[in-house]
Structures are given as C-alpha cells and as structure tokens.
Design a protein around this motif. Structure first.
Motif, PDB file in Angstrom:
ATOM      1  N   LYS A 164       0.719  -1.178  -0.055  1.00 34.41           N
ATOM      2  CA  LYS A 164       0.054  -0.077   0.002  1.00 34.41           C
ATOM      3  C   LYS A 164       0.860   1.242  -0.093  1.00 34.41           C
ATOM      4  CE  LYS A 164      -3.997  -1.599   2.393  1.00 34.41           C
ATOM      5  NZ  LYS A 164      -5.013  -1.563   3.583  1.00 34.41           N
ATOM      6  N   SER A 165       0.473   2.210  -0.451  1.00 29.17           N
ATOM      7  CA  SER A 165       1.216   3.749  -0.480  1.00 29.17           C
ATOM      8  C   SER A 165       0.696   4.320   0.849  1.00 29.17           C
ATOM      9  CB  SER A 165       0.431   4.446  -1.562  1.00 29.17           C
ATOM     10  OG  SER A 165       0.985   5.964  -1.414  1.00 29.17           O
ATOM     11  N   ALA A 166       1.927   4.792   1.168  1.00 28.96           N
ATOM     12  CA  ALA A 166       1.977   5.567   2.673  1.00 28.96           C
ATOM     13  C   ALA A 166       1.089   6.914   2.483  1.00 28.96           C
ATOM     14  CB  ALA A 166       3.347   5.947   2.978  1.00 28.96           C
ATOM     15  N   GLY A 167       1.077   7.458   1.517  1.00 30.67           N
ATOM     16  CA  GLY A 167       0.245   8.828   1.448  1.00 30.67           C
ATOM     17  C   GLY A 167       1.354   9.748   1.550  1.00 30.67           C
ATOM     18  N   ASN A 168       0.990  11.049   1.136  1.00 27.10           N
ATOM     19  CA  ASN A 168       1.816  12.096   1.329  1.00 27.10           C
ATOM     20  C   ASN A 168       2.353  12.474   2.856  1.00 27.10           C
ATOM     21  OD1 ASN A 168       1.821  12.349  -1.616  1.00 27.10           O
ATOM     22  ND2 ASN A 168       0.244  13.986  -1.570  1.00 27.10           N
TER      23      ASN A 168
END
Length: 224
Positions: A164-168
């Motif tokens: 999953k992407s960590a997010g900004n």
C-alpha cells in the motif's frame, strides 16, 4: 546466544568489526546477562602482569589462579566467560585459544578490530577453534530502536507487506526519520551524542573524531 548454547563447548566466539561499532559494549552486556561471572582483558590497556601470564601456558591451573588473583574475579567452571578485547593487539592470546577451549573449563569471546590482521598473525598459529561473527554499524531499524522509536520500522514493514502507498503525510514523516539516520549514521557514539545533545554539529564532531581515529590507525599500521 546460538554460540553459547550450541558451539561454546568447542569454539571461542570471535566478533570482528571496525573500531567504535560497539563490539566491546555488546560483549560485556552479554557476559553480564548470560554468565555467572566474567573477566574482560582489554589488550589496549591491560597490565604487564596480565600479558605476562601468556608467556607460559603449560600449567593452566596456575594460569587461571593468577588471572583470578590479578583481576579480583572468581571464575566458575562452565559458568564463566573470559573476554579478550582487541585481541589483534596481542596475538599470543589468540594463539592460546586452541588450548583454552580444549581445556573446557570456561567460555571465551574475542573482539577483533580488523587492524593489521596479516601483520599481527604472521608469526602465530591461527586457531581453528573460533566461531566468527561480523559486526557492523547500526542499520536503519537498529537506529530507530536506539532513538526510542519502535513504531516506524513496523509501519514500513506493514506497508511493504500490504503493498500500500503511505500517502503524502505519512511518507513525509517516514522520510524525516530516514534523513535523520542519514545525517547521524549508525555509529553508536554518534547516536549517543545526538541523544545527549540533540545537536547535529556535535554529532559531526563525534564522527570526525572517529574518522581521525581510523586515519591514525591506518597511518600507524601501514608499512614504512
């Protein structure tokens, strides 16, 4: 622990690594926790009385008796460990490992700072009774533990596992932790300076001292 439980009857433990990575500290902490007593001989600072004991290893009973007397530490069979710190500075002690391990009364740990290995072992018989482990500066996860962060490494592992992407926002937070590691590095003394001072300039000075130490050692040990 694996060495103690599975190999220490037949092998001494030799921990190899650069200066200041924490070999002496971790070995002494291990000895305190895992043995009834221990003797640490630092060949960078030990007395002539101690080094003189290695001149005659024929009578090990007398050798151990004198060693206990000079250090004030009682040894217990099968429950004590003798540490040869910076053993590369006193090759005769390393050569003696063969006979000490065969004697079987105590366990043995050596630390070796990798300086002048060929020069300091040229005239001795290298013991085969050594189990070798290499030790390095702290990696990113170990650095996080050292600064009291037990969350970030697990967060990164979870993100990688789930893909999953960590997010900004989270990514910026994680990168701040990694940049801090890149600035301080993995040398225990530098991390300790950071924890004590919270000052990156002081950390740089500590790292400079370590580099100067390495350069001095290389200059001292290089052939003329």
């Amino acid at each position: 622990l694996e060495w103690k439980e599975e190999r220490s009857e037949k092998y001494a433990l030799l921990i190899k690594g650069a200066r200041r990575v924490g070999k002496s500290t971790i070995v002494e902490e291990f000895a305190k926790k895992e043995f009834k007593s221990y003797i640490l001989i630092d060949f960078a600072h030990t007395s002539k009385e101690i080094t003189g004991l290695f001149d005659d290893m024929y009578n090990l009973d007398f050798f151990f008796l004198q060693l206990q007397q000079f250090t004030g530490v009682r040894l217990y069979e099968k429950e004590s460990v003798i540490i040869f710190d910076e053993v590369q500075l006193f090759p005769r002690a390393r050569q003696a490992i063969k006979y000490l391990v065969a004697d079987g009364r105590y366990k043995y740990i050596e630390t070796d700072s990798l300086l002048s290995i060929k020069k300091n072992t040229r005239d001795i018989l290298i013991p085969s009774e050594e189990h070798k482990i290499s030790m390095y500066p702290m990696d990113f996860e170990e650095f996080l533990w050292a600064v009291g962060d037990e969350i970030t490494a697990d967060t990164i592992k979870s993100l990688l596992k789930s893909k999953k992407s960590a997010g900004n926002a989270l990514h910026r937070n994680l990168m701040r932790r990694f940049r801090l590691y890149m600035l301080i590095g993995g040398m225990p003394q530098a991390i300790e300076t950071y924890l004590e001072t919270n000052n990156l300039q002081a950390v740089d000075e500590t790292k400079r001292e370590i580099i100067d130490l390495y350069e001095d050692c290389l200059l001292y040990t290089s052939p003329s």
